[in-house]
Design a protein around this motif. Structure first.
Motif, mmCIF file in Angstrom:
data_model
loop_
_atom_site.group_PDB
_atom_site.id
_atom_site.type_symbol
_atom_site.label_atom_id
_atom_site.label_comp_id
_atom_site.label_asym_id
_atom_site.label_seq_id
_atom_site.Cartn_x
_atom_site.Cartn_y
_atom_site.Cartn_z
ATOM 1 N N MET A 1 154.663 92.885 -64.069
ATOM 2 C CA MET A 1 153.817 94.086 -63.993
ATOM 3 C C MET A 1 153.105 94.313 -65.327
ATOM 4 S SD MET A 1 154.990 97.863 -62.749
ATOM 5 C CE MET A 1 154.282 98.610 -61.295
ATOM 6 N N ALA A 2 151.898 94.845 -65.247
ATOM 7 C CA ALA A 2 151.113 95.078 -66.464
ATOM 8 C C ALA A 2 151.829 96.060 -67.385
ATOM 9 C CB ALA A 2 149.752 95.649 -66.073
ATOM 10 N N THR A 3 151.586 95.880 -68.688
ATOM 11 C CA THR A 3 152.132 96.843 -69.653
ATOM 12 C C THR A 3 151.274 98.098 -69.664
ATOM 13 O OG1 THR A 3 152.934 95.027 -71.004
ATOM 14 C CG2 THR A 3 152.737 97.152 -72.098
ATOM 15 N N LEU A 4 151.937 99.218 -69.753
ATOM 16 C CA LEU A 4 151.225 100.493 -69.807
ATOM 17 C C LEU A 4 150.614 100.674 -71.201
ATOM 18 C CD1 LEU A 4 152.389 103.699 -68.123
ATOM 19 C CD2 LEU A 4 151.720 103.817 -70.526
ATOM 20 N N GLU A 5 149.391 101.105 -71.240
ATOM 21 C CA GLU A 5 148.674 101.281 -72.515
ATOM 22 C C GLU A 5 148.295 102.754 -72.692
ATOM 23 O OE1 GLU A 5 144.813 99.461 -72.407
ATOM 24 O OE2 GLU A 5 144.413 99.831 -74.541
ATOM 25 N N ILE A 6 148.711 103.307 -73.813
ATOM 26 C CA ILE A 6 148.282 104.661 -74.183
ATOM 27 C C ILE A 6 147.138 104.498 -75.185
ATOM 28 C CG2 ILE A 6 148.960 106.824 -75.340
ATOM 29 C CD1 ILE A 6 150.456 106.484 -72.722
ATOM 30 N N ILE A 7 146.072 105.228 -74.953
ATOM 31 C CA ILE A 7 144.886 105.114 -75.803
ATOM 32 C C ILE A 7 144.705 106.439 -76.561
ATOM 33 C CG2 ILE A 7 142.383 104.700 -75.815
ATOM 34 C CD1 ILE A 7 142.934 103.435 -72.913
ATOM 35 N N GLY A 8 144.713 106.363 -77.885
ATOM 36 C CA GLY A 8 144.504 107.594 -78.654
ATOM 37 C C GLY A 8 145.141 107.506 -80.020
ATOM 38 N N ALA A 9 144.769 108.422 -80.881
ATOM 39 C CA ALA A 9 145.253 108.418 -82.263
ATOM 40 C C ALA A 9 146.686 108.934 -82.338
ATOM 41 C CB ALA A 9 144.349 109.309 -83.116
ATOM 42 N N PRO A 10 147.536 108.281 -83.157
ATOM 43 C CA PRO A 10 148.936 108.714 -83.237
ATOM 44 C C PRO A 10 149.112 110.103 -83.851
ATOM 45 C CG PRO A 10 148.487 106.961 -84.822
ATOM 46 C CD PRO A 10 147.264 107.098 -83.974
ATOM 47 N N GLN A 11 148.073 110.606 -84.512
ATOM 48 C CA GLN A 11 148.151 111.969 -85.085
ATOM 49 C C GLN A 11 148.007 113.043 -84.008
ATOM 50 O OE1 GLN A 11 146.102 109.555 -86.114
ATOM 51 N NE2 GLN A 11 146.330 109.298 -88.335
ATOM 52 N N SER A 12 147.463 112.690 -82.865
ATOM 53 C CA SER A 12 147.196 113.695 -81.822
ATOM 54 C C SER A 12 148.492 114.178 -81.186
ATOM 55 C CB SER A 12 146.299 113.070 -80.742
ATOM 56 O OG SER A 12 146.523 113.682 -79.493
ATOM 57 N N ASN A 13 148.637 115.508 -81.112
ATOM 58 C CA ASN A 13 149.866 116.022 -80.493
ATOM 59 C C ASN A 13 149.968 115.588 -79.037
ATOM 60 O OD1 ASN A 13 147.665 118.019 -80.306
ATOM 61 N ND2 ASN A 13 149.101 119.326 -79.229
ATOM 62 N N PHE A 14 148.844 115.546 -78.321
ATOM 63 C CA PHE A 14 148.906 115.178 -76.904
ATOM 64 C C PHE A 14 149.212 113.687 -76.721
ATOM 65 C CE2 PHE A 14 146.406 119.178 -76.195
ATOM 66 C CZ PHE A 14 147.327 119.790 -75.351
ATOM 67 N N VAL A 15 148.671 112.858 -77.603
ATOM 68 C CA VAL A 15 149.004 111.416 -77.533
ATOM 69 C C VAL A 15 150.506 111.237 -77.746
ATOM 70 C CG1 VAL A 15 148.702 109.184 -78.698
ATOM 71 C CG2 VAL A 15 146.709 110.633 -78.206
ATOM 72 N N ARG A 16 151.026 111.974 -78.717
ATOM 73 C CA ARG A 16 152.470 111.850 -78.992
ATOM 74 C C ARG A 16 153.295 112.262 -77.776
ATOM 75 N NH1 ARG A 16 156.138 114.796 -83.654
ATOM 76 N NH2 ARG A 16 157.977 113.444 -83.406
#
Ligand SMILES: N[C@@H](CCC(=O)N[C@@H](CS)C(=O)NCC(=O)O)C(=O)O
Length: 213
Positions: A1-16
């Motif tokens: 199965m494909a790996t899940l990718e999160i896109i966004g800056a690590p500083q963002s509270n929502f990305v975290r």
């Protein structure tokens, strides 16, 4: 199965929040660092906001939707309780965070420190001072709520806690909000409890410019 990718800056509270959700679920993921309104982000979010997500052919945006997908598409401990009341309480707290807490303490207060728009980039003191009374009220009701239970939505961790933790991380580091956290013992105890989890430790954002931590 494909790996899940999160896109966004690590500083963002929502990305975290989405990264914490993946870790708590036990879902391996890759983080593609990207700022809002860049081509990678615009490809998955109509408003160019972060985070975005890719999983094989699936693309998603909006933190709450990404967390719900991670919870339902994979085996692992539930991020959102399966009973009706537990799920509703979790949603209630995600909504309170997203509509009452984040807009005040991140979009107004923190932004006035780091994205003031002033020519020299200095904090916008007038804007900071203007939001402090409402922030004091917010810390007061949050402290009352957290005095009745160990976690936002009940007696155990839910993904609602993953929304507030990254926001509160920054609040501890800024002067006025740091004092508010110290003066809110239930909030401070909740923070210590949730921040001690491996999902929180492994997603700590890079230090804020000029502020350490
Ligand atoms: N409703 C969105 C909000 C995401 C959001 O506001 N992300 C910020 C970074 S923490 C952003 O992309 N800001 C850029 C902008 O609003 O244009 C969600 O829940 O994911």
């Amino acid at each position: 199965m494909a790996t899940l990718e999160i896109i966004g800056a690590p500083q963002s509270n929502f990305v975290r929040t989405t990264r914490i959700a993946c870790m708590e679920k036990g879902v391996p993921y890759t983080l593609t660092p990207a700022r809002p309104h860049t081509p990678e982000v615009d490809a998955v979010h109509p408003l160019g906001k972060i985070p975005g997500m890719r999983h094989g052919e699936v693309t998603l945006c909006e933190t709450s939707a990404i967390c719900a997908y991670v919870d339902r598409a994979f085996d692992g401990p539930p991020l959102i309780p399966r009973d009706a009341l537990g799920a509703a309480r979790t949603e209630q707290w995600i909504s309170l965070h997203n509509t009452a807490i984040d807009p005040l303490v991140v979009r107004q207060y923190l932004a006035a420190y780091f994205f003031s728009g002033l020519p020299d980039g200095a904090p916008d003191r007038a804007k900071i001072d203007a939001v402090l009374p409402k922030m004091r009220e917010t810390f007061a009701w949050l402290n009352r709520e957290l005095g009745t239970r160990g976690y936002l939505a009940g007696d155990s961790w839910t993904v609602a806690d993953a929304f507030l933790l990254p926001t509160m991380h920054y609040m501890r580091l800024l002067p006025e909000s740091g004092e508010m956290v110290k003066a809110s013992p239930n909030v401070a105890a909740w923070f210590d409890r949730v921040a001690a989890r491996p999902s929180a430790k492994e997603t700590e954002p890079p230090p804020m410019p000029g502020r350490g931590g």
